[in-house]
Design a protein around this motif. Structure first.
Motif, mmCIF file in Angstrom:
data_model
loop_
_atom_site.group_PDB
_atom_site.id
_atom_site.type_symbol
_atom_site.label_atom_id
_atom_site.label_comp_id
_atom_site.label_asym_id
_atom_site.label_seq_id
_atom_site.Cartn_x
_atom_site.Cartn_y
_atom_site.Cartn_z
ATOM 1 N N LYS A 153 0.887 -1.155 -0.105
ATOM 2 C CA LYS A 153 0.051 0.245 -0.013
ATOM 3 C C LYS A 153 1.062 0.955 0.277
ATOM 4 O O LYS A 153 2.494 1.068 0.427
ATOM 5 C CB LYS A 153 -1.054 0.226 0.902
ATOM 6 N N VAL A 154 0.518 2.134 -0.837
ATOM 7 C CA VAL A 154 1.506 3.711 -0.648
ATOM 8 C C VAL A 154 -0.170 4.493 -0.588
ATOM 9 O O VAL A 154 -1.287 4.589 -0.592
ATOM 10 C CB VAL A 154 1.732 3.645 -1.880
ATOM 11 N N LYS A 155 0.717 5.726 -0.061
ATOM 12 C CA LYS A 155 -0.743 6.981 0.487
ATOM 13 C C LYS A 155 -0.557 7.312 -1.272
ATOM 14 O O LYS A 155 -0.161 7.653 -1.996
ATOM 15 C CB LYS A 155 -0.102 8.088 1.337
ATOM 16 N N VAL A 156 -2.028 7.729 -1.484
ATOM 17 C CA VAL A 156 -2.502 8.374 -2.506
ATOM 18 C C VAL A 156 -2.276 9.717 -2.317
ATOM 19 O O VAL A 156 -3.052 10.603 -1.228
ATOM 20 C CB VAL A 156 -3.937 8.400 -2.490
ATOM 21 N N GLU A 157 -1.424 10.660 -2.888
ATOM 22 C CA GLU A 157 -1.033 11.730 -2.587
ATOM 23 C C GLU A 157 -1.275 12.340 -4.254
ATOM 24 O O GLU A 157 0.037 12.378 -5.431
ATOM 25 C CB GLU A 157 0.461 12.388 -1.912
ATOM 26 N N GLY A 158 -2.022 13.367 -4.577
ATOM 27 C CA GLY A 158 -1.878 13.979 -5.691
ATOM 28 C C GLY A 158 -2.106 12.627 -7.318
ATOM 29 O O GLY A 158 -3.372 12.278 -7.432
ATOM 30 N N GLN A 159 -1.395 12.957 -8.375
ATOM 31 C CA GLN A 159 -1.690 12.735 -9.609
ATOM 32 C C GLN A 159 -0.716 11.300 -9.683
ATOM 33 O O GLN A 159 0.480 11.462 -9.286
ATOM 34 C CB GLN A 159 -1.106 13.216 -10.322
ATOM 35 N N LYS A 160 -1.481 9.761 -10.250
ATOM 36 C CA LYS A 160 -0.218 9.065 -10.359
ATOM 37 C C LYS A 160 0.685 9.428 -11.760
ATOM 38 O O LYS A 160 -0.134 10.456 -12.704
ATOM 39 C CB LYS A 160 -0.950 7.463 -10.911
ATOM 40 N N LYS A 161 2.232 8.985 -11.304
ATOM 41 C CA LYS A 161 3.113 9.359 -12.461
ATOM 42 C C LYS A 161 2.904 8.325 -13.908
ATOM 43 O O LYS A 161 2.671 7.340 -13.709
ATOM 44 C CB LYS A 161 4.509 9.524 -12.511
ATOM 45 N N ASN A 162 3.442 8.614 -14.489
ATOM 46 C CA ASN A 162 3.032 8.068 -15.610
ATOM 47 C C ASN A 162 3.925 6.818 -15.749
ATOM 48 O O ASN A 162 5.574 6.587 -15.159
ATOM 49 C CB ASN A 162 3.478 8.475 -17.505
ATOM 50 N N ALA A 163 3.750 5.338 -16.067
ATOM 51 C CA ALA A 163 4.397 4.515 -16.454
ATOM 52 C C ALA A 163 5.656 4.048 -17.044
ATOM 53 O O ALA A 163 6.886 3.758 -16.497
ATOM 54 C CB ALA A 163 3.208 2.933 -16.549
ATOM 55 N N ASP A 164 6.151 4.720 -17.805
ATOM 56 C CA ASP A 164 7.054 5.333 -18.873
ATOM 57 C C ASP A 164 7.738 6.338 -18.394
ATOM 58 O O ASP A 164 8.717 6.013 -18.272
ATOM 59 C CB ASP A 164 6.592 5.590 -19.667
ATOM 60 N N VAL A 165 7.200 6.812 -17.452
ATOM 61 C CA VAL A 165 8.189 7.663 -17.071
ATOM 62 C C VAL A 165 9.130 6.903 -15.218
ATOM 63 O O VAL A 165 9.975 7.282 -15.300
ATOM 64 C CB VAL A 165 7.887 9.043 -16.125
ATOM 65 N N LEU A 166 8.043 6.288 -14.926
ATOM 66 C CA LEU A 166 8.201 5.452 -13.805
ATOM 67 C C LEU A 166 9.648 5.025 -13.995
ATOM 68 O O LEU A 166 10.988 4.537 -13.327
ATOM 69 C CB LEU A 166 7.075 4.397 -12.706
ATOM 70 N N LEU A 167 9.441 4.414 -15.169
ATOM 71 C CA LEU A 167 10.321 2.399 -16.061
ATOM 72 C C LEU A 167 11.390 4.131 -16.180
ATOM 73 O O LEU A 167 12.807 3.045 -15.277
ATOM 74 C CB LEU A 167 10.198 2.224 -17.229
ATOM 75 N N ALA A 168 11.564 4.979 -16.511
ATOM 76 C CA ALA A 168 13.004 5.764 -16.524
ATOM 77 C C ALA A 168 13.976 6.160 -15.887
ATOM 78 O O ALA A 168 14.775 5.627 -15.850
ATOM 79 C CB ALA A 168 12.330 7.043 -18.004
#
Length: 492
Positions: free
Chosen positions: A59-74
């Motif tokens: 579980k993570v704290k919901v705060e703001g907008q999720k980052k794009n999965a491709d941004v996370l990958l980079a």
């Protein structure tokens, strides 16, 4: 005045015959059944308990907008000591994104050390998680939990030969009778699958906060007492912990196999007990059948004990039957083969394997880049338009395919998942494995694990199985008390 002679009817004779089978089968298997049922009750929520013990990975704290999965990958790519081979994008807002990766082999870790690890792992458990359901639950990295999954997941494979399961990725060509990819506490699948697209080394999972981009870590690197306890419960459930004994108890028989035979035999006797119990539940006088539907809480303890055994057993008999009829699947090869033959999915080990032509991605003439993660998810959602967790296994090379699995979410979500094989450039569906579109016999054969553990329809059926398993745990106790009371009455 002459005594009235009680007439013995045919039904009374039949009922007595079934009662004798029910009694002696229960007395012989009672202790083992009690152990198997109480450990099964605890293990019903194995995934949830493990997740509770490691909340940071689930579980993570919901705060703001999720980052794009491709941004996370980079962002994650440079930090990973290995190769990222896939990603699991959860539907829930408060769940971390899981990247699947293969760790780099340390110097000196070769075939020999791998074999050594294999010998150590064989002392532990292995996992089915099962034959069976369309929605395999991939294990937690190297955690003990996943160890049962692999063997139980493949009906045509002997359950005793696969000591440990580290989750494998999605196969584009799903085997008959094999459930879809399994999920660990985070629901991620391990490894990649498919021709040129991912059937490589079994992958670990790396949890990442989708809001901050922070790397949480690999759950398999953290050992917990909860995980050890749940592994002991599984070992006790499957092998009565005989697998923990190194020296063979009987020469020529592996302790694990011996434990499996004992629990399998006890489960078969319990199955007979369920069937005969249903028969003897019906009273000699049918007008009294309503008595078997009520528990008289105000009655004396002997009557209350009888009602608890009789009535609770009746209400849970269908689920108890499903648990018992699927249990021996992992204990006896002949039982497993018989099940598969019954459903028309049996394949002889000696029969030549059917080779299916591999599929490949078509290199675009215009030099188009492969689809990124977000584009792949959009392509999948057009074909599978329902809410669910999506696991993507990246293409292995330039002509490899992308394999994707999607599992529904929700309280009544079916366990079975769907799988697609896509062209990595165009997103065209090259192969698909939709569980609902399979013939009934294949779905039934592929659902053995789900029928046994109760996640056929997610948390809803799991709750029903948990309650039924509690009842099953009480049946040997209340049954023995009924027998003792009758013995005392006979002596008087």
């Amino acid at each position: 005045m002459s005594k009235r002679v009680k007439k013995t009817t045919t039904w009374m004779k039949v009922r007595k015959f079934f009662n004798d089978i029910h009694l002696w089968g229960g007395l012989i298997s009672g202790i083992v059944v009690f152990v198997v049922c109480i450990t099964g009750t605890i293990y019903t929520y194995n995934t949830e308990i493990r997740a509770w013990a490691q909340p940071e990975f689930n579980k993570v704290k919901v705060e703001g907008q999720k980052k794009n999965a491709d941004v996370l990958l980079a962002a994650v790519q440079p930090e990973v000591k290995g190769k990222i081979v896939g990603v699991k994008v959860p539907y829930a807002d408060n769940a971390p994104t899981m990247f699947l990766y293969n760790k780099k082999e340390k110097e000196g870790e070769g075939k020999g050390s791998a074999e050594g690890r294999g010998r150590e792992e064989r002392k532990g458990s292995n996992e089915l998680k099962s034959p069976e359901q369309g929605k395999e639950r991939a294990g937690e990295g190297k955690s003990e939990e996943g160890k049962e999954a692999k063997t139980e997941a493949i009906p045509n494979v002997k359950a005793e030969t696969e000591p440990e399961k580290k989750v494998e990725g999605t196969k584009p060509n799903a085997e008959q009778g094999k459930p879809s990819e399994e999920k660990g506490p985070q629901g991620g699948q391990r490894g990649a699958g498919g021709p040129g697209g991912g059937r490589g080394p079994r992958a670990n999972q790396l949890a990442v906060n989708p809001y901050s981009g922070q790397i949480i870590g690999d759950p398999s690197d953290v050992k917990t007492k909860t995980a050890d306890f749940m592994q002991k419960m599984f070992s006790l459930h499957r092998w009565l912990m005989l697998n923990e004994i190194e020296e063979p108890i009987f020469e020529g028989i592996e302790n694990r196999k011996l434990g499996s035979w004992i629990t399998g035999t006890a489960t078969l006797l319990f199955l007979f007990g369920v069937i005969t119990g249903i028969v003897i539940w019906f009273p000699n006088k049918m007008r009294s059948w309503k008595n078997g539907l009520n528990i008289r809480w105000s009655a004396n303890w002997k009557r209350l004990n009888h009602d608890l055994h009789n009535t609770l057993g009746f209400y849970s008999c269908i689920i108890l039957f499903l648990m018992a009829v699927t249990g021996p699947f992992w204990s006896f090869e002949w039982y497993r083969a018989g099940w598969q033959k019954t459903w028309g999915t049996y394949k002889s080990p000696d029969a030549p394997k059917e080779e299916k032509a591999p599929v490949f991605s078509t290199l675009p003439a215009n030099g188009k880049n492969p689809l990124n993660i977000e584009e792949t998810i959009l392509a999948v959602n057009k074909i599978l338009p329902y809410d669910g967790d999506v696991t993507i296994n990246f293409a292995k090379d330039s002509v490899g395919t992308v394999t994707v699995s999607k599992n529904r979410v929700g309280f009544f979500a079916p366990s079975a998942g769907d799988k697609l094989t896509l062209d990595q450039y165009s997103g065209e569906v090259l192969e698909k494995d939709i569980f609902r579109e399979k013939p009934f016999n294949e779905r039934a054969s592929a659902s053995i694990k789900a029928l046994h553990i109760g996640d056929i329809y997610g948390p809803f059926t799991k709750l029903l199985y948990f309650i039924s398993c509690l009842i099953a745990t009480s049946l040997p106790v209340t049954g023995v008390m009924i027998w003792i009371n009758k013995m005392k009455k006979t002596k008087k």
